[in-house]
Design an enzyme around this catalytic site. Structure first.
Site, mmCIF file in Angstrom:
data_model
loop_
_atom_site.group_PDB
_atom_site.id
_atom_site.type_symbol
_atom_site.label_atom_id
_atom_site.label_comp_id
_atom_site.label_asym_id
_atom_site.label_seq_id
_atom_site.Cartn_x
_atom_site.Cartn_y
_atom_site.Cartn_z
ATOM 1 C CG HIS A 1 -6.728 9.848 1.596
ATOM 2 N ND1 HIS A 1 -6.486 11.042 1.049
ATOM 3 C CD2 HIS A 1 -5.539 9.147 0.919
ATOM 4 C CE1 HIS A 1 -5.370 11.282 0.576
ATOM 5 N NE2 HIS A 1 -4.843 10.443 0.147
ATOM 6 C CG HIS B 1 0.057 10.820 2.229
ATOM 7 N ND1 HIS B 1 -0.943 11.167 2.704
ATOM 8 C CD2 HIS B 1 0.055 10.908 0.926
ATOM 9 C CE1 HIS B 1 -1.711 11.331 1.840
ATOM 10 N NE2 HIS B 1 -1.398 11.012 0.524
ATOM 11 C CG ASP C 1 -1.328 7.497 -0.871
ATOM 12 O OD1 ASP C 1 -2.301 7.800 -0.400
ATOM 13 O OD2 ASP C 1 -0.480 8.312 -1.642
ATOM 14 C CG HIS D 1 -1.924 6.167 -5.922
ATOM 15 N ND1 HIS D 1 -2.158 5.876 -4.646
ATOM 16 C CD2 HIS D 1 -1.655 7.641 -6.145
ATOM 17 C CE1 HIS D 1 -2.512 6.715 -3.886
ATOM 18 N NE2 HIS D 1 -2.313 8.026 -4.703
#
Length: 310
Positions: free
Chosen positions: A83, A240, A244, A267
């Site tokens: 973030h 969101h 990321d 991720h």
């Protein structure tokens, strides 16, 4: 398209931010310090014995990606950096030292908004050295099961993200972001991390997500969103995931010019895509804005990109 080329930047002065870690539930403080050109983003952990451990924010220092992006060196690590890194990438911050007092970033309210506000308050300072940029010149594709990620040539910096969850509260959502400070701040920065209550309860039992709450996460129940205020956007979930991706792809170490497409990424796959691009040296080139010649107009110089040969 934002002017991604130009001079490198750092922050104008030292600033700090405090909160709690989403997994530990313990207080966490970061202090941002200005840094010289070509320093990049570096996290610094100070140990009890006074030793400083520097951890560059690069794909080569990623040590875990299961619940968040974690970087490490010499046995020390910093978790949930994505973030903050997304905020750095969005505003065009190249060089900064992030001093942190523990192994986990403060989660704020589960997004990048607090970090964007902090950077807006402190301001950026332009340095004298030219910024180097990765320009994608041919496609690089990564497939893992039914997930697909790829970099494509494009005259800009575009994130094209699609998620697909079985839960009818999320379902399939897509979002396209042409990255700029304004587009990120207005449309992405406030999109919060999210999780299913059934999964969070399991994490609690394992000693994770101890700092997770309705103040910093969107909680998804069996048939409803549990946060009293609801969602900030109907598609907050994919926004969101786009946030990321901006943070994870900044581990390239340089901004990129290209089109990043992601279907059911995360991720780990973002990190793998970064590695795949950099492993194929024929798929990209490093460019920077040439030094202005005497008499040259600024518009001409800004429109010119020169591959780096040295």
């Amino acid at each position: 398209m934002r002017n991604i080329l130009g001079k490198q930047t750092t922050i104008a002065r030292t600033t700090r931010y405090s909160g709690i870690g989403v997994h530990s539930g313990k207080p966490a403080t970061i202090v941002l310090h200005p840094a010289e050109a070509d320093r990049g983003v570096v996290f610094v952990r100070t140990l009890d014995n006074g030793k400083d451990i520097e951890i560059p924010a690069l794909h080569t220092h990623v040590v875990a990606t299961e619940l968040c992006t974690v970087i490490g060196a010499e046995g020390q690590s910093v978790a949930t950096i994505e973030h903050l890194m997304a905020a750095f990438a969005a505003v065009g911050l190249d060089n900064v030292v992030v001093e942190i007092d523990g192994p986990e970033m403060p989660i704020a309210d589960g997004c990048s908004a607090a970090f964007i506000a902090m950077l807006a308050d402190v301001g950026l300072r332009t340095l004298s050295d030219a910024r180097e940029v990765i320009r994608v010149v041919k496609p690089v594709r990564l497939e893992a099961g039914d997930a697909l990620l790829e970099f494509l040539p494009f005259d800009g910096t575009r994130y094209d993200v699609t998620i697909d969850f079985k839960s009818p509260l999320i379902g399939r959502q897509s979002y396209v972001l042409d990255l700029s400070p304004d587009s990120f701040t207005n449309d992405i920065a406030r999109a919060r991390t999210f999780g299913f209550m059934a999964d969070v309860e399991k994490l609690w039992k394992m000693g994770f997500a101890l700092g997770s709450s309705l103040d910093n996460s969107v909680a998804i129940g069996e048939d409803r969103i549990l946060n009293p205020e609801g969602l900030r956007w109907a598609d907050e979930f994919v926004r969101h995931k786009t946030l990321d991706a901006v943070g994870d792809l900044s581990l390239l170490g340089k901004p990129f010019i290209g089109h990043f497409r992601s279907y059911k990424g995360g991720h780990k796959l973002n990190w793998m895509a970064v590695k795949a691009l950099l492993a194929d040296t024929s798929a990209y080139e490093i460019v920077r804005q040439p030094a202005a010649r005497r008499g040259a107009t600024s518009s001409l110089v800004a429109a010119t990109m020169a591959p780096v040969r040295d």
